[in-house]
Design a protein around this motif. Sequence first.
Motif, PDB file in Angstrom:
ATOM      1  N   GLU B 112       0.923  -0.979  -0.023  1.00  0.00           N
ATOM      2  CA  GLU B 112       0.010  -0.042  -0.061  1.00  0.00           C
ATOM      3  C   GLU B 112       0.844   1.193   0.001  1.00  0.00           C
ATOM      4  OE1 GLU B 112      -2.647  -0.593   3.134  1.00  0.00           O
ATOM      5  OE2 GLU B 112      -3.785  -1.681   1.783  1.00  0.00           O
ATOM      6  N   GLY B 113       0.339   2.276  -0.543  1.00  0.00           N
ATOM      7  CA  GLY B 113       1.207   3.446  -0.607  1.00  0.00           C
ATOM      8  C   GLY B 113       1.546   4.038  -1.921  1.00  0.00           C
ATOM      9  N   ARG B 114       2.715   4.924  -2.103  1.00  0.00           N
ATOM     10  CA  ARG B 114       3.022   5.337  -3.397  1.00  0.00           C
ATOM     11  C   ARG B 114       4.182   4.626  -3.837  1.00  0.00           C
ATOM     12  NH1 ARG B 114       1.307  10.137  -4.298  1.00  0.00           N
ATOM     13  NH2 ARG B 114       2.396  10.085  -6.208  1.00  0.00           N
ATOM     14  N   PHE B 115       4.193   4.793  -5.453  1.00  0.00           N
ATOM     15  CA  PHE B 115       5.090   3.950  -6.015  1.00  0.00           C
ATOM     16  C   PHE B 115       5.181   4.809  -7.176  1.00  0.00           C
ATOM     17  CE2 PHE B 115       2.754   3.404  -9.971  1.00  0.00           C
ATOM     18  CZ  PHE B 115       1.661   3.190  -9.665  1.00  0.00           C
ATOM     19  N   SER B 116       6.483   4.703  -7.869  1.00  0.00           N
ATOM     20  CA  SER B 116       6.939   5.585  -9.098  1.00  0.00           C
ATOM     21  C   SER B 116       8.081   4.727  -9.937  1.00  0.00           C
ATOM     22  CB  SER B 116       7.353   6.908  -8.494  1.00  0.00           C
ATOM     23  OG  SER B 116       7.914   7.534  -9.642  1.00  0.00           O
ATOM     24  N   ARG B 117       7.678   4.597 -11.147  1.00  0.00           N
ATOM     25  CA  ARG B 117       8.307   3.944 -11.999  1.00  0.00           C
ATOM     26  C   ARG B 117       8.838   4.830 -13.165  1.00  0.00           C
ATOM     27  NH1 ARG B 117       9.359  -1.569 -11.878  1.00  0.00           N
ATOM     28  NH2 ARG B 117      11.495  -0.639 -12.749  1.00  0.00           N
ATOM     29  N   SER B 118      10.063   4.721 -13.554  1.00  0.00           N
ATOM     30  CA  SER B 118      10.275   5.520 -14.711  1.00  0.00           C
ATOM     31  C   SER B 118      11.144   4.733 -15.766  1.00  0.00           C
ATOM     32  CB  SER B 118      11.361   6.689 -14.433  1.00  0.00           C
ATOM     33  OG  SER B 118      10.582   7.628 -13.677  1.00  0.00           O
ATOM     34  N   LEU B 119      11.027   4.965 -17.127  1.00  0.00           N
ATOM     35  CA  LEU B 119      11.295   4.230 -18.165  1.00  0.00           C
ATOM     36  C   LEU B 119      12.003   5.146 -19.108  1.00  0.00           C
ATOM     37  CD1 LEU B 119       8.757   1.444 -19.156  1.00  0.00           C
ATOM     38  CD2 LEU B 119      11.208   1.062 -18.273  1.00  0.00           C
ATOM     39  N   ALA B 120      13.138   4.899 -19.715  1.00  0.00           N
ATOM     40  CA  ALA B 120      13.695   5.745 -20.751  1.00  0.00           C
ATOM     41  C   ALA B 120      12.964   4.969 -21.951  1.00  0.00           C
ATOM     42  CB  ALA B 120      15.090   5.706 -20.716  1.00  0.00           C
ATOM     43  N   LEU B 121      12.644   5.940 -22.806  1.00  0.00           N
ATOM     44  CA  LEU B 121      11.976   5.438 -24.105  1.00  0.00           C
ATOM     45  C   LEU B 121      12.987   5.536 -25.290  1.00  0.00           C
ATOM     46  CD1 LEU B 121       8.638   7.301 -24.056  1.00  0.00           C
ATOM     47  CD2 LEU B 121       9.052   4.809 -23.217  1.00  0.00           C
ATOM     48  N   SER B 122      12.878   4.374 -26.093  1.00  0.00           N
ATOM     49  CA  SER B 122      14.209   4.223 -26.806  1.00  0.00           C
ATOM     50  C   SER B 122      13.889   5.201 -28.372  1.00  0.00           C
ATOM     51  CB  SER B 122      14.335   2.722 -27.480  1.00  0.00           C
ATOM     52  OG  SER B 122      13.040   2.275 -27.703  1.00  0.00           O
ATOM     53  N   SER B 123      12.612   5.713 -28.417  1.00  0.00           N
ATOM     54  CA  SER B 123      12.277   6.275 -29.677  1.00  0.00           C
ATOM     55  C   SER B 123      11.718   7.413 -29.286  1.00  0.00           C
ATOM     56  CB  SER B 123      11.327   5.301 -30.564  1.00  0.00           C
ATOM     57  OG  SER B 123      11.812   4.425 -30.849  1.00  0.00           O
ATOM     58  N   LYS B 124      11.645   8.345 -30.241  1.00  0.00           N
ATOM     59  CA  LYS B 124      10.870   9.407 -30.028  1.00  0.00           C
ATOM     60  C   LYS B 124       9.236   9.359 -30.259  1.00  0.00           C
ATOM     61  CE  LYS B 124      13.688  13.436 -31.596  1.00  0.00           C
ATOM     62  NZ  LYS B 124      13.702  14.300 -32.722  1.00  0.00           N
TER      63      LYS B 124
END
Lengths: 132, 159
Positions: B112-124
């Motif tokens: 429970e609670g907060r989460f945050s995930r980031s991904l670098a995108l390989s294309s524009k």
Amino acid sequence: MNAVANQDQQTVRPQPIPHEREREFHVPPVNIVESNDHYIVEADLPGVAKEGLEITVEDNELTIIGRRTDFQEVPNAEVLYQESRPGDFRRVFELDPTIDTSKINAKMQQGVLTLTLPKAEKVKPRKISVTD
Amino acid sequence: MTLTRWHKPEHNWELSPFRGMTTLRDEIDTIFDRAFGQLLQPGHSPQLLAGWVPAVDLYEDKDALTVKCELPGMKKEDIDISLHEGFLTISGERKSEQKKKEGEVYRTERYEGRFSRSLALSSKVNHESINATYKDGVLTVVLPKAEDAKPKQIHVNVK
């Protein structure tokens, strides 16, 4: 008094998971809460639709199986990065004998299964009024 | 020959007052193995150390990037998706429900609670036409590629 002491041990107790045999299944995380008249079991089953659920009660054993019909794949796409693991979910619980298995209710909402397991009428705490 | 009282060897482990400690140590080791051993296996997110780390997948085909994220039991409004300088960030909060507060709790394995995930995108990608759906606890974000990032076919005229 005995009945009270027993209650602590007889809960919806998760069974130990036989690791080798059932490796193809994931064990979903669950929350279990007991109140005066029922137990509530919640399980995280992301990607499982209502149709993919199989809940069975046999003797004192409750089995939840969640099948992901179309696992996350995107047709004709290349996988660049993957953390999710294919496979279905399965978890077995031993039921408290006080549960009325004929009245178990299941609800599925956004990948979370909520089971309500009511206790039989006779074990619910009752207030006894004293007559003069 | 004198008869002396027989002593057990001094360092007899069986009698050592530290024997209990080894067992205790073994037990603690087992607990830690159970808790953290999983982290070393591939495919396990380090959830115990970082709170809720929902699994993220990234797919690519010729027209779009697709991100899938396992977020069971969220409300649509509690999921935030943002795109900034080629990074897609999915964040949000899973809130505990009131009903859990009443009664006796036996197990709380769900995060429970907060989460945050980031991904670098390989294309524009084309910012305007990003589309997100949330079904069966899985968030799917489709990011169509920008025109100049799509593979182009060049015809070669052979003379």
